[in-house]
Write a protein that holds these residues in place. Structure first.
Motif, PDB file in Angstrom:
ATOM      1  N   GLN A 108      45.566 -74.308  -6.147  1.00  0.00           N
ATOM      2  CA  GLN A 108      46.068 -73.131  -5.953  1.00  0.00           C
ATOM      3  C   GLN A 108      45.256 -71.776  -5.898  1.00  0.00           C
ATOM      4  OE1 GLN A 108      49.449 -71.805  -8.529  1.00  0.00           O
ATOM      5  NE2 GLN A 108      50.023 -70.190  -7.400  1.00  0.00           N
ATOM      6  N   VAL A 109      44.199 -72.172  -6.856  1.00  0.00           N
ATOM      7  CA  VAL A 109      43.080 -70.992  -7.235  1.00  0.00           C
ATOM      8  C   VAL A 109      42.099 -71.021  -6.412  1.00  0.00           C
ATOM      9  CG1 VAL A 109      41.525 -70.398  -8.926  1.00  0.00           C
ATOM     10  CG2 VAL A 109      43.519 -70.870  -9.791  1.00  0.00           C
ATOM     11  N   LEU A 110      41.555 -72.317  -5.880  1.00  0.00           N
ATOM     12  CA  LEU A 110      40.640 -72.731  -4.857  1.00  0.00           C
ATOM     13  C   LEU A 110      40.975 -72.382  -3.518  1.00  0.00           C
ATOM     14  CD1 LEU A 110      39.377 -76.149  -6.335  1.00  0.00           C
ATOM     15  CD2 LEU A 110      38.315 -73.800  -6.609  1.00  0.00           C
ATOM     16  N   ASP A 111      42.240 -72.545  -3.198  1.00  0.00           N
ATOM     17  CA  ASP A 111      42.649 -72.538  -1.794  1.00  0.00           C
ATOM     18  C   ASP A 111      44.276 -71.962  -1.829  1.00  0.00           C
ATOM     19  OD1 ASP A 111      43.060 -72.382   1.004  1.00  0.00           O
ATOM     20  OD2 ASP A 111      42.886 -74.509   1.240  1.00  0.00           O
ATOM     21  N   PRO A 112      44.322 -70.411  -2.318  1.00  0.00           N
ATOM     22  CA  PRO A 112      45.784 -70.078  -2.141  1.00  0.00           C
ATOM     23  C   PRO A 112      46.441 -69.831  -0.852  1.00  0.00           C
ATOM     24  CG  PRO A 112      44.052 -68.280  -2.221  1.00  0.00           C
ATOM     25  CD  PRO A 112      43.553 -69.687  -2.185  1.00  0.00           C
ATOM     26  N   ASP A 113      45.906 -70.462   0.054  1.00  0.00           N
ATOM     27  CA  ASP A 113      46.486 -70.483   1.623  1.00  0.00           C
ATOM     28  C   ASP A 113      46.917 -71.880   1.948  1.00  0.00           C
ATOM     29  OD1 ASP A 113      46.005 -67.745   1.951  1.00  0.00           O
ATOM     30  OD2 ASP A 113      43.976 -67.919   2.689  1.00  0.00           O
ATOM     31  N   ASP A 114      46.754 -72.794   1.163  1.00  0.00           N
ATOM     32  CA  ASP A 114      47.131 -74.205   1.496  1.00  0.00           C
ATOM     33  C   ASP A 114      48.688 -74.181   0.965  1.00  0.00           C
ATOM     34  OD1 ASP A 114      47.698 -76.622   2.085  1.00  0.00           O
ATOM     35  OD2 ASP A 114      45.687 -77.481   1.026  1.00  0.00           O
ATOM     36  N   TYR A 115      49.524 -74.237   1.918  1.00  0.00           N
ATOM     37  CA  TYR A 115      50.940 -74.248   1.676  1.00  0.00           C
ATOM     38  C   TYR A 115      51.223 -75.480   1.031  1.00  0.00           C
ATOM     39  CZ  TYR A 115      51.719 -76.875   5.963  1.00  0.00           C
ATOM     40  OH  TYR A 115      51.984 -77.540   7.233  1.00  0.00           O
ATOM     41  N   ARG A 116      50.580 -76.666   1.250  1.00  0.00           N
ATOM     42  CA  ARG A 116      51.105 -77.799   0.709  1.00  0.00           C
ATOM     43  C   ARG A 116      50.966 -78.025  -0.613  1.00  0.00           C
ATOM     44  NH1 ARG A 116      46.628 -81.876   3.161  1.00  0.00           N
ATOM     45  NH2 ARG A 116      45.293 -79.860   2.503  1.00  0.00           N
ATOM     46  N   THR A 117      50.213 -77.136  -1.449  1.00  0.00           N
ATOM     47  CA  THR A 117      50.037 -77.245  -2.716  1.00  0.00           C
ATOM     48  C   THR A 117      51.256 -76.722  -3.347  1.00  0.00           C
ATOM     49  OG1 THR A 117      47.537 -76.873  -2.534  1.00  0.00           O
ATOM     50  CG2 THR A 117      48.586 -76.160  -4.751  1.00  0.00           C
ATOM     51  N   TYR A 118      52.055 -75.681  -2.726  1.00  0.00           N
ATOM     52  CA  TYR A 118      53.026 -75.011  -3.190  1.00  0.00           C
ATOM     53  C   TYR A 118      54.237 -76.018  -3.294  1.00  0.00           C
ATOM     54  CZ  TYR A 118      50.306 -70.847  -3.165  1.00  0.00           C
ATOM     55  OH  TYR A 118      49.341 -69.627  -3.319  1.00  0.00           O
ATOM     56  N   PHE A 119      54.043 -76.801  -2.323  1.00  0.00           N
ATOM     57  CA  PHE A 119      55.221 -77.991  -2.470  1.00  0.00           C
ATOM     58  C   PHE A 119      55.194 -78.925  -3.695  1.00  0.00           C
ATOM     59  CE2 PHE A 119      56.652 -82.244  -1.181  1.00  0.00           C
ATOM     60  CZ  PHE A 119      57.927 -81.919  -0.960  1.00  0.00           C
TER      61      PHE A 119
END
Length: 657
Positions: free
Chosen positions: A595-606
């Motif tokens: 989340q810190v490295l790539d806050p725009d990757d929505y898969r991480t939030y899933f």
């Protein structure tokens, strides 16, 4: 005041005038040409210096650079002074041989002779060869001749310009006539001794210079005509381009008639014929005739052109001056004047008839040299323009096409780079370096079929052709030939087992075609190569996890993260692996790092929402899930906009057709 004092003052006055005129033209051209930022680079070009001539001159340039802290620029000022001295020596030699008036006119001609003004601002051995030739001739022509010094000066001239060699015979004839065979022996001994010393210093015979390739291939009629061709072009330059918008352009131009040699040459021929048939009454006229013929004869032997004839020009200027002086003094009938006029027109026509034979080659090389200088100055756009102008003059100049190919590649103008490389190969099919560059450029331009054709030629035509199997595999893969790509990558691995690139790409192909065991094996072997270590690790881990070898996959992913803690594919892979194994607490830190490295990757939030929910952190789970939904909608909207834009562009392309 005595008559002798008066005559001496007149001589000093004429000498001062000639020196001032010579200095004015040369100094003004030096200052004007020095404003061009290319001049310093061109002067420091080793190629230009070595192309200029002899072994002795090249060695002297190297010595000068050692003394002057690696700079040749101060030599220009020295050559201006040498040019002034040459004009004065022409004045004195013409005076001794053909009289005072001829001497003054010849001196002024030499002071204003455009090619001499231009040459003085170039690293040109002819400037120095002319100095030694005229000085040696003057010492031999005077009543108190100095045989040893004359031989020494002619030896230096021959070492710089071997076409001056026949002048030794004329000096020998003159000295023997004045001082007998002892004087002649002194000339020969001094000449041989000086050349021997120069040869010892150079570690080679100084007269070993040969005509350049363009001259060596000439037929004898062309070589005989070469010294009389009025234009100043050579295969290694176009002085008319170099002197544009400078003082020298007034003294050297070509508008159908090439000035000045287009006039001086024909007039000097008339003078030579006149002396030979009518007026060879004294030793001065005889020596002037013999020196002129020997000078031109030497130029014939060494492939006559505007560069090699420089040592003959001072005597031709002298003869032209003599003809003009005689014409002003002698009253001729109208019939005879008409005959002279017709002869002059015919000779001028012959001198200027083939005036443009070397123009294209000279202009091409001049622009090519300027392109190289622009490259040194990091002025890429100007360098490209100069190389393109070079090819407008001579389309087969491979050096310009090679340079253009390199610059176009650097500017990502791949189509033009390909065209330049193909032009080189059309002229030189055996140039494998350019063919290799062409193959790489074709791959960058996504033209795999054409790249394959070039790579096959390289593979089959070179002893180390096996090194191209990897590129062949890339090209076949780009062309959709998966089976062929696998075969080439396998061949590349067999030819070079340590090639990490071949093994890695082979692994990718095995993976895409379903050969999972082979893919895992190749990925593991790629781990020994630094460039592919991390990517091979997480890709192998993903395949191991799919096959149920979870422990091996986890070990591999942890090894990748030990090397690079922020490797995002490894973070995602290990986090998913732990989450699937219901090790939620262990998996959470990896997704939080993502989340810190790539806050725009929505898969991480899933994944974060699921992990927070499993740990009863409902608020954080809801926030993560909302971020997931928002990010997904944004991604879908972006994809939809891109599809619409692509459709509009496709439709616009149809309209333009």
């Amino acid at each position: 005041m005595t008559a002798s004092n008066q005559a001496q003052k007149v001589q000093v006055g004429w000498g001062g005038l000639i020196a001032l005129v010579a200095l004015g033209w040369r100094w003004s051209y030096l200052i004007q040409s020095g404003r061009d930022p290319l001049v310093d680079v061109l002067w420091m070009s080793t190629d230009q210096a070595s192309e200029a001539g002899s072994m002795l001159f090249t060695a002297c340039l190297a010595t000068w650079m050692r003394i002057a802290d690696g700079s040749l620029l101060g030599l220009r000022d020295v050559q201006v002074v040498v040019g002034v001295i040459n004009s004065l020596l022409v004045w004195r030699l013409a005076t001794v041989l053909l009289g005072h008036r001829t001497g003054v006119v010849a001196g002024l001609f030499a002071a204003c002779y455009g090619p001499f003004v231009y040459a003085g601002a170039q690293p040109d051995p002819q400037v120095w060869a002319v100095l030694f030739v005229i000085a040696g001739l003057l010492l031999a022509a005077r009543p108190d001749s100095q045989p040893g010094l004359s031989g020494l000066l002619l030896a230096l001239a021959c070492a710089l310009a071997p076409q001056a060699g026949l002048l030794v015979l004329v000096i020998l004839w003159r000295i023997v006539g004045q001082k007998g065979w002892k004087g002649g022996a002194a000339v020969v001994v001094a000449w041989i001794a000086c050349l021997a010393v120069i040869g010892w210093w150079l570690d080679g015979w100084p007269l070993s210079i040969t005509p350049n390739a363009s001259q060596a291939a000439e037929a004898w009629p062309d070589r005989l005509y070469g010294p009389w061709r009025a234009g100043e072009w050579t295969a290694h330059g176009d002085p008319y381009i170099a002197t544009e918008a400078t003082a020298a352009a007034v003294l050297m131009w070509n508008y159908g008639l090439a000035f000045p040699f287009g006039l001086i040459g024909p007039v000097s021929i008339l003078a030579l014929v006149r002396i030979w048939r009518l007026e060879m009454r004294d030793s001065g006229q005889t020596m002037a005739l013999y020196v002129s013929l020997a000078s031109v004869g030497g130029v014939f032997l060494f492939g006559g052109n505007a560069a090699t004839r420089a040592v003959a020009v001072p005597m031709l200027i002298t003869m032209a001056a003599y003809q003009l002086v005689l014409s002003s003094q002698v009253t001729l009938s109208w019939q005879l004047r008409g005959l002279y006029a017709v002869a002059l027109l015919v000779l001028a026509g012959l001198f200027n008839f083939d005036n443009h034979a070397l123009r294209r080659a000279g202009a091409a090389y001049e622009h090519y040299q300027r392109g190289r200088a622009y490259e040194v100055l990091a002025m890429r756009a100007n360098a490209i323009k100069s190389y393109e102008r070079s090819l407008l003059s001579q389309t087969t100049l491979t050096a310009a096409n090679t340079a253009l190919g390199r610059l176009y590649r650097e500017a990502d103008q791949l189509g033009q780079a390909i065209a330049a490389d193909r032009a080189v190969l059309q002229a030189d099919p055996a140039n494998q370096v350019v063919r290799e560059s062409l193959a790489a450029t074709l791959l960058r331009a996504e033209l795999p079929d054409e790249a394959i054709a070039e790579l096959v030629l390289l593979r089959d035509g070179l002893e180390d052709g096996t090194r191209f199997y990897g590129m062949l595999g890339d090209a076949r893969l780009m062309a959709g030939d998966v089976r062929g790509a696998i075969e080439d990558y396998e061949a590349a691995e067999s030819a070079s087992p340590d090639s990490g690139r071949a093994v890695f790409h082979l692994a990718r192909l095995y993976e895409s075609t379903g050969f999972i065991s082979e893919a895992i094996d190749c990925y593991q072997r790629s781990r020994v190569h630094e460039q592919w270590r991390q990517e091979s690790g997480w890709r192998a881990a993903a395949l191991l996890a799919d096959r149920g070898a979870v422990d091996q996959a986890e070990t591999l992913l942890r090894a990748v993260l030990a090397e690079n803690a922020d490797n995002r594919p490894a973070l995602m892979g290990l986090g998913r692996l732990l989450a699937i194994a219901e090790r939620y607490a262990a998996a959470l830190p990896y997704f939080e790092r993502l989340q810190v490295l790539d806050p725009d990757d929505y898969r991480t939030y899933f994944f974060l929402s699921k992990l927070y929910f499993r740990q009863q952190r409902e608020v954080e789970a809801e926030t993560a899930f909302n971020s997931y939904q928002l990010g997904k909608r944004r991604a879908e909207m972006k994809e939809s906009v891109e599809e619409d834009l692509e459709g509009v562009l496709r439709q616009f392309g149809e309209w333009t057709q």
